[in-house]
Design a protein around this motif. Sequence first.
Motif, short mmCIF file in Angstrom:
data_model
loop_
_atom_site.label_atom_id
_atom_site.label_comp_id
_atom_site.label_asym_id
_atom_site.label_seq_id
_atom_site.Cartn_x
_atom_site.Cartn_y
_atom_site.Cartn_z
N THR A 55 31.99 45.42 53.51
CA THR A 55 32.70 44.57 52.57
C THR A 55 34.08 45.15 52.29
O THR A 55 34.42 46.23 52.78
N HIS A 58 37.15 47.90 46.59
CA HIS A 58 37.09 47.48 45.19
C HIS A 58 38.45 46.95 44.73
O HIS A 58 38.55 45.93 44.04
N ILE A 65 40.01 38.24 42.72
CA ILE A 65 39.43 37.45 41.62
C ILE A 65 40.39 37.31 40.45
O ILE A 65 40.03 36.71 39.44
N ILE B 5 37.21 34.80 31.14
CA ILE B 5 36.25 35.89 31.20
C ILE B 5 37.01 37.16 31.47
O ILE B 5 38.09 37.13 32.05
N LEU B 7 38.32 39.63 33.28
CA LEU B 7 38.39 39.96 34.69
C LEU B 7 38.73 41.42 34.91
O LEU B 7 38.74 41.88 36.03
N GLU B 10 34.99 45.87 35.77
CA GLU B 10 34.67 46.30 37.14
C GLU B 10 33.52 45.50 37.72
O GLU B 10 33.41 45.36 38.93
N TRP B 12 32.89 42.37 37.81
CA TRP B 12 33.18 41.16 38.57
C TRP B 12 33.75 41.47 39.94
O TRP B 12 33.51 40.75 40.92
N ALA B 13 34.49 42.57 40.05
CA ALA B 13 34.95 42.99 41.37
C ALA B 13 33.76 43.37 42.23
O ALA B 13 33.73 43.10 43.44
N ASN B 14 32.76 44.01 41.63
CA ASN B 14 31.54 44.35 42.37
C ASN B 14 30.81 43.09 42.82
O ASN B 14 30.30 43.04 43.94
N TYR B 16 32.10 40.24 43.50
CA TYR B 16 32.85 39.69 44.62
C TYR B 16 32.54 40.47 45.90
O TYR B 16 32.34 39.86 46.97
N ARG B 17 32.48 41.78 45.80
CA ARG B 17 32.20 42.61 46.99
C ARG B 17 30.81 42.32 47.54
O ARG B 17 30.62 42.24 48.75
N TYR B 20 30.96 38.95 49.18
CA TYR B 20 31.73 38.96 50.43
C TYR B 20 30.91 39.51 51.59
O TYR B 20 31.06 39.07 52.73
N LEU B 30 34.37 33.77 46.60
CA LEU B 30 34.92 33.33 45.32
C LEU B 30 33.99 32.34 44.63
O LEU B 30 33.74 32.43 43.42
N THR B 33 31.12 34.20 43.26
CA THR B 33 31.50 34.99 42.08
C THR B 33 31.59 34.11 40.85
O THR B 33 31.12 34.48 39.77
N GLN B 34 32.20 32.93 41.00
CA GLN B 34 32.30 32.02 39.86
C GLN B 34 30.92 31.59 39.38
O GLN B 34 30.67 31.50 38.17
N MET B 37 29.35 34.41 37.51
CA MET B 37 30.00 34.56 36.20
C MET B 37 29.44 33.52 35.23
O MET B 37 29.11 33.83 34.08
#
Lengths: 162, 161
Positions: A55, A58, A65, B5, B7, B10, B12-14, B16-17, B20, B30, B33-34, B37
Motif C-alpha cells: 500500500t 502514510h 484524504i 470529520i 481528518l 491518523e 483515517w489515513a490508516n 485509506y491505506r 488501498y 476513497l 474510506t468515506q 468514516m
Amino acid sequence: MNCNELAEVLADYLGDELSSVDRKAIQQHLSSCPTCAREVESLQETVTTLGQLDTISHADAAGQIRGLQIVQRRPVIQRFVLASLRIAAVLALGFVLGRASFESPTTSDVMPAGPSGDNRHAVAQASTGTIHPDWLVIAERINQNSSGLAGAFRHLAKDYKR
Amino acid sequence: MKRDIDLQSEAWANVYRWAYRFMRNHDGALDATQEVMLRSVQHGGANIKNDLGWLRRITVNHCIDALRKKRPVAVEELEPPNRQPSPVSEAIGTEAAEMIAAALERLTEQQRAVVIAKTYDGETFAKIAESMNLSIGTVKTHYLRGLSTLRNVLGKLREDR
C-alpha cells in the motif's frame, strides 16, 4: 526438535516472532523432515502471496484524504418520497395562495370596521359567500392596522377567542 | 447532509491505506474510506477513531464486499487507444487483490482479523490477543488455521483461472 515441537512454535516461526536460535533449530528439522518442509513451505508461500498487496505510505494517504467530507445519503426510496412530498407541498401552497389572491377582496370591497370585535361579523355580511370571512378580516386589518400582517393575525386570533 | 470529520486523525489515513491495499486505486480507496468514516460516526462517534482494530475490520470487510460485487471489466476498456497500457504490476495487483479478497472471505471473522493484523500491520500475537480479548494461544491457532484455509482456497482459485 521433532515434528510436535515444531507444531507448537509454527505460528511464531511464520509470524517472525522467534529468536535466531530457535529459527536455526527449526530449519535444521525442516532439512531432515520432508513432510514438515512441505507444510511450512506452502504456508510461507501463502504469507508471501498475501504480502503482494502493498500500500501507499502514510504521508501519501493523509494527502489523498484531505478535504474529505461525509455525505450521508438517504435510501433511494426515502429520497423519492421526500422529494414527492416537497413537490406536492409546493403545488398545494401555490394552489391555495393562487385561489386566495384571485379571490381576495380589494380595499373597496371591505367595509370600514370599528375597533370592536364586531368587525368579523360586519365583514362577513359583506362577503359574497365565496370568500372565507377570515381572509376578508385579514385584508381589512392590514388596511387599518399599521403593524401590518402580523397585527392582522393577532386581531383575528382575539376575535376567535371571543 | 454533510459532516466534517477530524481528518488530522491518523486513523483515517490508516483506513485509506488498508482500503488501498485491496481496492488498488484512489477512487475505490476513497469510497471505502468515506463509507468507513460514515459507519464510524454512526457507530461510536468521535472516539471510534481510537479503536484501530474495529476500523481495520470494518475497512477490510467493506473492501471484500466491494470487490465481490465489482462488475468484471472487459480487457478493451482497460487500455483506451490514446493512453499507454497500464503497467503490468498494476494489473497483477488488481487481480491478486480480488483473489486474496475472495480467499479472505472464506475465513471466520476472527481468523481474518488475526491474519490481517499480523500480515499487514506486523502486530505481535500478544498485541492482537489484547486488542481482541483472546488468549495468545487462541490467536496463534486462528493464525495457523487462517493461513491453512487461505492456502487451500488460493490454490483452488489459481487452478480455476
